[in-house]
Write an enzyme that holds these catalytic residues in place. Structure first.
Site, PDB file in Angstrom:
ATOM      1  N   ALA A 174      -1.014   6.320   0.714  1.00  0.00           N
ATOM      2  CA  ALA A 174      -2.319   5.683   0.944  1.00  0.00           C
ATOM      3  C   ALA A 174      -2.380   5.167   2.372  1.00  0.00           C
ATOM      4  CB  ALA A 174      -2.530   4.539  -0.037  1.00  0.00           C
ATOM      5  N   LEU A 222       0.886  -1.158   0.000  1.00  0.00           N
ATOM      6  CA  LEU A 222       0.000   0.000   0.000  1.00  0.00           C
ATOM      7  C   LEU A 222       0.926   1.211   0.000  1.00  0.00           C
ATOM      8  CD1 LEU A 222      -3.042   0.620   0.142  1.00  0.00           C
ATOM      9  CD2 LEU A 222      -2.852   0.610   2.636  1.00  0.00           C
ATOM     10  N   ASP A 223       0.794   2.087  -0.990  1.00  0.00           N
ATOM     11  CA  ASP A 223       1.712   3.207  -1.156  1.00  0.00           C
ATOM     12  C   ASP A 223       1.808   4.061   0.107  1.00  0.00           C
ATOM     13  OD1 ASP A 223       2.265   2.473  -3.726  1.00  0.00           O
ATOM     14  OD2 ASP A 223       0.965   3.961  -4.670  1.00  0.00           O
ATOM     15  N   PRO A 224       2.966   4.724   0.344  1.00  0.00           N
ATOM     16  CA  PRO A 224       3.082   5.625   1.502  1.00  0.00           C
ATOM     17  C   PRO A 224       1.998   6.701   1.540  1.00  0.00           C
ATOM     18  CG  PRO A 224       5.255   5.193   0.593  1.00  0.00           C
ATOM     19  CD  PRO A 224       4.271   4.555  -0.352  1.00  0.00           C
TER      20      PRO A 224
END
Length: 330
Positions: free
Chosen positions: A53, A49-51
């Site tokens: 997000a 999960l992207d930083p």
């Protein structure tokens, strides 16, 4: 003079912790922090999960890491905010503005939004963004992008199971679209935001992203990282759920003592089970998860198995060293 660092005494932890990942942390950073808080020996997450997000991130420990791939493949649901009228180099708020266009809010009617929803629902084609971890000749695309090199990317098939669009504003009060998306593995929400913006004639880029569900696991079951930090160690362990938390969609099969032992040795078992592509297999006495498999023509075939040591540790509970140095079992 710096004080010597305290060495963390690791221990076997088996199960799943459902984390509400905060903004600003990578999935691996969040995993390592929780692993340290639990003093766990072995850990893994179920997909990045992207930083930028936040939201649902199941973390697997010990035996549960054997089932992390199941969540990688599971459908996921996101709530996203896409600012209208601007496109950026990265398709999100981190990039430089590429182009600005006026936003005709009068033309963005409920009927038009419904038409765009329909356009991007179902099986669609997406061109992956240059700022992604996909690799070309062993090198991540974002490395090429940072060097100013554009790589041709073939479109990939993804599935948008459900899409709901609504006109809103972003955190700066600028016109935006709220997107609630349920999608397949491999879907780029940044790309979807861009494509929706183009369909509305003004362009868009992603401003906020929150994962609200993965494979049937939603935010209501998650704990925040700050809450874990603030609670006593014994209380943290209460948030470690059984490994079969990830197996709720599997058909349960229970084996007697002799069949359980043979199944754990990797041997197929025969029975009157109906065909099933995903089976969670348990031993009878005591009841314990043995692994996962599938059933074909009455034959139970092992796929992933727990080790006897892992099963024993799960049944006995994880030993916890308290601040007083005594030993208790959760």
């Amino acid at each position: 003079m710096n004080a010597p660092r305290t060495r963390v005494q690791r221990r076997p932890v088996h199960g799943v912790l459902l984390l509400d990942k905060p903004l600003g942390l990578s999935s691996n950073d969040a995993l390592q922090k929780v692993k340290w808080l639990l003093r766990a020996e072995k850990a893994g997450h179920t997909g990045t999960l992207d930083p930028l997000a936040s939201g649902v991130l199941p973390l697997c420990f010990g035996a549960a890491t054997k089932f992390s791939q199941l969540q990688l493949e599971a459908p996921k649901t996101y709530t996203a905010i896409a600012r209208l009228g601007q496109t950026t180099t990265t398709a999100d708020a981190e990039g430089a503005v590429l182009r600005e266009r006026p936003v005709d809010l009068v033309s963005i009617t409920p009927e038009r939004l419904a038409a765009v929803q329909a356009q991007f629902t179902g099986d669609i084609q997406q061109v992956p963004p240059m700022y992604s971890a996909l690799k070309k000749d062993g090198k991540a695309l974002y490395e090429y992008a940072r060097a100013g090199v554009e790589i041709e990317r073939p479109a990939r098939a993804v599935t948008i199971h459900a899409l709901k669009l609504a006109l809103t504003q972003d955190e700066d009060g600028q016109p935006a679209i709220e997107m609630v998306v349920t999608c397949s593995k491999g879907t780029y929400i940044r790309t979807l935001a861009e494509d929706v913006g183009e369909a509305l004639g003004c362009g868009a880029h992603l401003r906020a992203l929150r994962r609200t569900d993965t494979g049937g696991i939603d935010l209501a079951r998650c704990v925040t990282l700050q809450a874990l930090i603030d609670m006593p160690e014994a209380e943290r362990m209460q948030h470690v759920l059984p490994a079969d938390t990830l197996l709720h969609a599997h058909v349960p099969v229970t084996l007697g003592e002799q069949d359980a032992g043979r199944f754990l040795s990797g041997l197929r078992r025969r029975g009157d089970w109906p065909d099933a592509s995903a089976v969670a297999v348990y031993g009878d006495q005591p009841r314990a998860l043995l692994g996962v498999g599938h059933v074909t023509s009455g034959e139970l075939i092992p796929d992933r198995l727990l080790s006897p040591l892992e099963i024993q540790q799960i049944l006995e509970g994880t030993p916890l060293h308290t601040e007083r140095g005594s030993l208790e079992t959760l």
